[in-house]
Design a protein around this motif. Structure first.
Motif, mmCIF file in Angstrom:
data_model
loop_
_atom_site.group_PDB
_atom_site.id
_atom_site.type_symbol
_atom_site.label_atom_id
_atom_site.label_comp_id
_atom_site.label_asym_id
_atom_site.label_seq_id
_atom_site.Cartn_x
_atom_site.Cartn_y
_atom_site.Cartn_z
ATOM 1 N N GLN A 149 0.845 -1.220 -0.087
ATOM 2 C CA GLN A 149 -0.047 -0.221 0.040
ATOM 3 C C GLN A 149 0.924 1.204 -0.042
ATOM 4 O O GLN A 149 0.365 2.199 -0.321
ATOM 5 N N ARG A 152 1.737 1.790 -3.705
ATOM 6 C CA ARG A 152 0.574 2.464 -4.393
ATOM 7 C C ARG A 152 0.403 3.945 -4.210
ATOM 8 O O ARG A 152 -0.111 4.749 -4.853
ATOM 9 N N TYR A 153 0.246 4.272 -2.730
ATOM 10 C CA TYR A 153 -0.161 5.626 -2.435
ATOM 11 C C TYR A 153 1.276 6.641 -2.831
ATOM 12 O O TYR A 153 0.921 7.816 -2.773
ATOM 13 N N GLU A 220 2.065 1.726 -11.344
ATOM 14 C CA GLU A 220 1.119 1.964 -10.607
ATOM 15 C C GLU A 220 -0.338 1.171 -11.073
ATOM 16 O O GLU A 220 -1.099 1.010 -9.824
ATOM 17 N N TYR A 223 0.148 -2.277 -8.936
ATOM 18 C CA TYR A 223 0.071 -2.093 -7.390
ATOM 19 C C TYR A 223 -1.475 -1.803 -7.047
ATOM 20 O O TYR A 223 -1.899 -1.815 -6.081
ATOM 21 N N SER A 224 -2.153 -1.225 -8.153
ATOM 22 C CA SER A 224 -3.531 -0.664 -8.015
ATOM 23 C C SER A 224 -4.526 -2.033 -8.687
ATOM 24 O O SER A 224 -5.845 -1.699 -8.458
#
Length: 230
Positions: A149, A152-153, A220, A223-224
């Motif tokens: 996470q 991702r963020y 991106e 990971y999303s």
């Protein structure tokens, strides 16, 4: 553009390769500074928090060019005086490559610090608490809950910082490092065609930007993937 093609080896193969090398090595250093800075800001230790806060505030308030010149010209003097005073070393010489990579990594580390700190704060605390309740160790919580996470963020802001960092590498030409900007400017002034050769350097950075955006957007999406399916 025939003259640019004639000097392609000096501009793109040597200067361009050096620019990419500076960018990647400074990225590794900046990421390390960013992770350490984020950890310090999130720490309960007031000394660590104060140090990290001072680091990000001061570095983001100093122009990059000023800091580059200070490190290259004054940093060597300070190191040698410290070595002479302590007796740890006799003489230290900071070459342009080391000064460029170190300064850019140190500068961008302040920005990555805020990127990683913000990404960590975006992770729901309940998930970490659930991992602890399930008996997961701290390394396992980091690997299975925090890190995926965090990436991702952090990726949107990380992408912006990386694109800025690539452009910042042009500053190393000021201290004599023969990157693509230095070589293009030197050849352009010699042949009295500065616009043509600097425009070639401009195109080189645009290509690097396009490649970077494609690669980081892929990460991106990767990971999303689970979030989008949900």
């Amino acid at each position: 553009m025939e003259d640019v093609w004639q000097y392609r080896e000096l501009i793109f193969y040597k200067g361009g390769a050096l620019t990419i090398q500076v960018a990647l090595l400074s990225l590794v250093l900046a990421t390390l500074f960013g992770l350490l800075g984020a950890w310090a800001k999130l720490s309960k230790n007031p000394v660590a928090r104060g140090t990290a806060e001072t680091y990000t505030t001061v570095i983001r308030g100093i122009p990059d060019l000023v800091l580059m010149l200070l490190v290259f010209f004054q940093g060597q003097i300070i190191l040698n005086r410290f070595g002479e005073w302590t007796g740890f070393w006799d003489y230290v010489e900071i070459d342009p490559m080391t000064a460029g990579i170190g300064t850019i990594g140190f500068i961008m580390g302040a920005y990555y610090t805020e990127t990683f700190r913000g990404a960590y704060l975006s992770i729901p605390s309940g998930q970490i608490e659930a991992g602890i309740a399930c008996g997961m160790s701290k390394p396992l919580i980091f690997r299975r809950i925090i890190w995926p996470q965090l990436v991702r963020y952090a990726l949107p802001s990380f992408t912006n910082n990386w694109l800025v960092q690539m452009k910042t590498t042009a500053l190393v030409s000021i201290i004599g490092l023969q990157d693509i900007v230095y070589n293009a400017n030197a050849i352009g002034r010699k042949l009295r065609e500065p616009f043509t050769f600097l425009f070639a350097a401009l195109l080189f950075f645009l290509v690097l930007t396009a490649i970077s955006e494609i690669a980081l957007r892929y990460l991106e999406r990767r990971y999303s993937a689970g979030v989008r399916r949900a």
